[in-house]
Design a protein around this motif. Sequence first.
Motif, PDB file in Angstrom:
ATOM      1  N   PHE A   1      73.065   6.125  37.744  1.00 52.54           N
ATOM      2  CA  PHE A   1      73.204   7.565  37.549  1.00 52.54           C
ATOM      3  C   PHE A   1      72.519   8.309  38.688  1.00 52.54           C
ATOM      4  O   PHE A   1      71.743   7.751  39.453  1.00 52.54           O
ATOM      5  CB  PHE A   1      72.617   7.993  36.197  1.00 52.54           C
ATOM      6  CG  PHE A   1      71.111   8.046  36.146  1.00 52.54           C
ATOM      7  CD1 PHE A   1      70.443   9.250  36.275  1.00 52.54           C
ATOM      8  CD2 PHE A   1      70.361   6.886  35.957  1.00 52.54           C
ATOM      9  CE1 PHE A   1      69.055   9.303  36.223  1.00 52.54           C
ATOM     10  CE2 PHE A   1      68.979   6.928  35.901  1.00 52.54           C
ATOM     11  CZ  PHE A   1      68.320   8.144  36.040  1.00 52.54           C
ATOM     12  N   GLU A   2      72.838   9.578  38.789  1.00 52.32           N
ATOM     13  CA  GLU A   2      72.182  10.506  39.701  1.00 52.32           C
ATOM     14  C   GLU A   2      71.992  11.825  38.965  1.00 52.32           C
ATOM     15  O   GLU A   2      72.797  12.194  38.106  1.00 52.32           O
ATOM     16  CB  GLU A   2      73.023  10.760  40.959  1.00 52.32           C
ATOM     17  CG  GLU A   2      73.038   9.614  41.945  1.00 52.32           C
ATOM     18  CD  GLU A   2      71.714   9.433  42.667  1.00 52.32           C
ATOM     19  OE1 GLU A   2      71.002  10.438  42.907  1.00 52.32           O
ATOM     20  OE2 GLU A   2      71.382   8.280  42.994  1.00 52.32           O
ATOM     21  N   THR A   3      70.928  12.545  39.309  1.00 51.48           N
ATOM     22  CA  THR A   3      70.681  13.866  38.746  1.00 51.48           C
ATOM     23  C   THR A   3      70.546  14.853  39.896  1.00 51.48           C
ATOM     24  O   THR A   3      69.721  14.655  40.793  1.00 51.48           O
ATOM     25  CB  THR A   3      69.416  13.883  37.877  1.00 51.48           C
ATOM     26  OG1 THR A   3      69.513  12.869  36.870  1.00 51.48           O
ATOM     27  CG2 THR A   3      69.239  15.241  37.211  1.00 51.48           C
ATOM     28  N   ILE A   4      71.347  15.904  39.867  1.00 50.59           N
ATOM     29  CA  ILE A   4      71.451  16.844  40.973  1.00 50.59           C
ATOM     30  C   ILE A   4      71.080  18.245  40.486  1.00 50.59           C
ATOM     31  O   ILE A   4      71.655  18.741  39.509  1.00 50.59           O
ATOM     32  CB  ILE A   4      72.880  16.877  41.535  1.00 50.59           C
ATOM     33  CG1 ILE A   4      73.324  15.467  41.952  1.00 50.59           C
ATOM     34  CG2 ILE A   4      73.000  17.857  42.702  1.00 50.59           C
ATOM     35  CD1 ILE A   4      74.811  15.355  42.247  1.00 50.59           C
ATOM     36  N   THR A   5      70.142  18.880  41.152  1.00 45.48           N
ATOM     37  CA  THR A   5      69.802  20.259  40.819  1.00 45.48           C
ATOM     38  C   THR A   5      70.874  21.201  41.359  1.00 45.48           C
ATOM     39  O   THR A   5      71.391  21.010  42.461  1.00 45.48           O
ATOM     40  CB  THR A   5      68.431  20.641  41.409  1.00 45.48           C
ATOM     41  OG1 THR A   5      67.410  19.995  40.651  1.00 45.48           O
ATOM     42  CG2 THR A   5      68.187  22.129  41.339  1.00 45.48           C
TER      43      THR A   5
ATOM     44  N   GLU B   1      77.008  30.931  35.572  1.00 50.84           N
ATOM     45  CA  GLU B   1      75.979  30.714  36.582  1.00 50.84           C
ATOM     46  C   GLU B   1      74.601  31.029  36.018  1.00 50.84           C
ATOM     47  O   GLU B   1      74.394  32.070  35.379  1.00 50.84           O
ATOM     48  CB  GLU B   1      76.250  31.576  37.812  1.00 50.84           C
ATOM     49  CG  GLU B   1      75.301  31.284  38.964  1.00 50.84           C
ATOM     50  CD  GLU B   1      75.720  31.949  40.259  1.00 50.84           C
ATOM     51  OE1 GLU B   1      74.844  32.526  40.923  1.00 50.84           O
ATOM     52  OE2 GLU B   1      76.928  31.891  40.588  1.00 50.84           O
ATOM     53  N   VAL B   2      73.681  30.127  36.224  1.00 50.25           N
ATOM     54  CA  VAL B   2      72.281  30.311  35.828  1.00 50.25           C
ATOM     55  C   VAL B   2      71.424  30.044  37.052  1.00 50.25           C
ATOM     56  O   VAL B   2      71.880  29.464  38.041  1.00 50.25           O
ATOM     57  CB  VAL B   2      71.885  29.361  34.673  1.00 50.25           C
ATOM     58  CG1 VAL B   2      72.644  29.710  33.406  1.00 50.25           C
ATOM     59  CG2 VAL B   2      72.130  27.903  35.056  1.00 50.25           C
ATOM     60  N   ALA B   3      70.174  30.482  37.001  1.00 50.34           N
ATOM     61  CA  ALA B   3      69.305  30.317  38.166  1.00 50.34           C
ATOM     62  C   ALA B   3      69.154  28.854  38.549  1.00 50.34           C
ATOM     63  O   ALA B   3      69.249  28.499  39.732  1.00 50.34           O
ATOM     64  CB  ALA B   3      67.931  30.940  37.892  1.00 50.34           C
ATOM     65  N   GLU B   4      68.911  27.982  37.565  1.00 48.10           N
ATOM     66  CA  GLU B   4      68.773  26.558  37.830  1.00 48.10           C
ATOM     67  C   GLU B   4      69.445  25.755  36.724  1.00 48.10           C
ATOM     68  O   GLU B   4      69.269  26.040  35.547  1.00 48.10           O
ATOM     69  CB  GLU B   4      67.299  26.149  37.938  1.00 48.10           C
ATOM     70  CG  GLU B   4      66.593  26.652  39.177  1.00 48.10           C
ATOM     71  CD  GLU B   4      65.215  26.050  39.349  1.00 48.10           C
ATOM     72  OE1 GLU B   4      65.018  24.888  38.954  1.00 48.10           O
ATOM     73  OE2 GLU B   4      64.330  26.751  39.867  1.00 48.10           O
TER      74      GLU B   4
ATOM     75  N   GLN C   1      73.986  21.060  32.506  1.00 49.78           N
ATOM     76  CA  GLN C   1      73.341  21.976  31.573  1.00 49.78           C
ATOM     77  C   GLN C   1      72.196  22.691  32.285  1.00 49.78           C
ATOM     78  O   GLN C   1      71.710  22.220  33.325  1.00 49.78           O
ATOM     79  CB  GLN C   1      72.811  21.247  30.339  1.00 49.78           C
ATOM     80  CG  GLN C   1      71.604  20.357  30.573  1.00 49.78           C
ATOM     81  CD  GLN C   1      71.149  19.686  29.283  1.00 49.78           C
ATOM     82  OE1 GLN C   1      71.914  18.966  28.643  1.00 49.78           O
ATOM     83  NE2 GLN C   1      69.908  19.939  28.903  1.00 49.78           N
ATOM     84  N   PRO C   2      71.760  23.850  31.771  1.00 49.69           N
ATOM     85  CA  PRO C   2      70.641  24.565  32.400  1.00 49.69           C
ATOM     86  C   PRO C   2      69.377  23.723  32.403  1.00 49.69           C
ATOM     87  O   PRO C   2      69.127  22.926  31.497  1.00 49.69           O
ATOM     88  CB  PRO C   2      70.484  25.806  31.512  1.00 49.69           C
ATOM     89  CG  PRO C   2      71.830  26.000  30.881  1.00 49.69           C
ATOM     90  CD  PRO C   2      72.362  24.603  30.654  1.00 49.69           C
ATOM     91  N   SER C   3      68.563  23.908  33.432  1.00 51.75           N
ATOM     92  CA  SER C   3      67.306  23.177  33.549  1.00 51.75           C
ATOM     93  C   SER C   3      66.221  23.828  32.699  1.00 51.75           C
ATOM     94  O   SER C   3      66.289  25.019  32.373  1.00 51.75           O
ATOM     95  CB  SER C   3      66.834  23.150  35.009  1.00 51.75           C
ATOM     96  OG  SER C   3      67.769  22.506  35.833  1.00 51.75           O
ATOM     97  N   ALA C   4      65.219  23.028  32.362  1.00 53.65           N
ATOM     98  CA  ALA C   4      64.032  23.572  31.708  1.00 53.65           C
ATOM     99  C   ALA C   4      63.237  24.413  32.710  1.00 53.65           C
ATOM    100  O   ALA C   4      63.482  24.364  33.919  1.00 53.65           O
ATOM    101  CB  ALA C   4      63.173  22.429  31.169  1.00 53.65           C
TER     102      ALA C   4
END
Length: 288
Positions: free
Chosen positions: A42-46, A92-95, A119-122
Amino acid sequence: MTSPVLLLLRDPSGATGHDAVAADQPVALATDLGITRGDGIFETITVVDGIPQALDAHLTRLAHSAALLELPRPHEPAWREAVFAAIDAHDEVAEAFIKLVYSRGIEGSGVPTGWVWLQPSADFTRERTEGIDVVLLDRGYASTIATTAPWLLQGAKTLSYALNRAAIREAARRGADDALFVSTDGYLLEGPTANVLLRLDGRIVTPKTDLGILAGTTQQSIFEIAQVNGYPTSYELLTPADLMRADAAWLVSSVRNAAPIRSVDGVARAIDAELTQSINAGLAARTA
């Protein structure tokens, strides 16, 4: 939409194309080897303001992990297309963050499974500004493990994260936020989900990647930011003593970004708030 976005790739190793799936619906069978054996990657991308950060580096690392596991090479255009489709489908969300999951699929089928989740980040404001408390944990093997036992898949970002999660729970039991692994021969390695960076003797350094650790995409970006700001960078053999004498230290990862280390095993250490802010601002400003 504000709910998570889930896309199932039609052929993650061979062609473009994906299908939207409701976030509460399954994308893999219970017999999928990614679920029953952790046999996948897997990969996680901001995603900052609609831009996926270090996308090329993440896709390159996905292919590298696939090669280490002898999975079919992921079809980069299919994954890239799904990443941008997920972003377009979400308000669109900030992060936010996107997770790419690539499994060997049903045992014996020879057909891999792949999906993309957004999904939106914490909110990591506290960790980025106030810092985190870290404990050192014995990883249980020497720094030569990648060479002496390549079948242990050190350096691949696999779905087998039970040990990583156990390390984070152990850190919490010790009253800390996170952990940093140390090899049996005394070298700093990495965190369960992050790389470590030190400002040491006027340069920014991180452990050598041939020690059986995952090469970090965020760490690579920070090296680029540091070089622009006049800091030499290098990959080195580092010890806990180096960590304690460093002018500043961080655990860095794709979603949390740079979190300054404010204590190690209960011993307080200084953080560099100004440099941390500069690093995180540089990460947020990336356009690729």
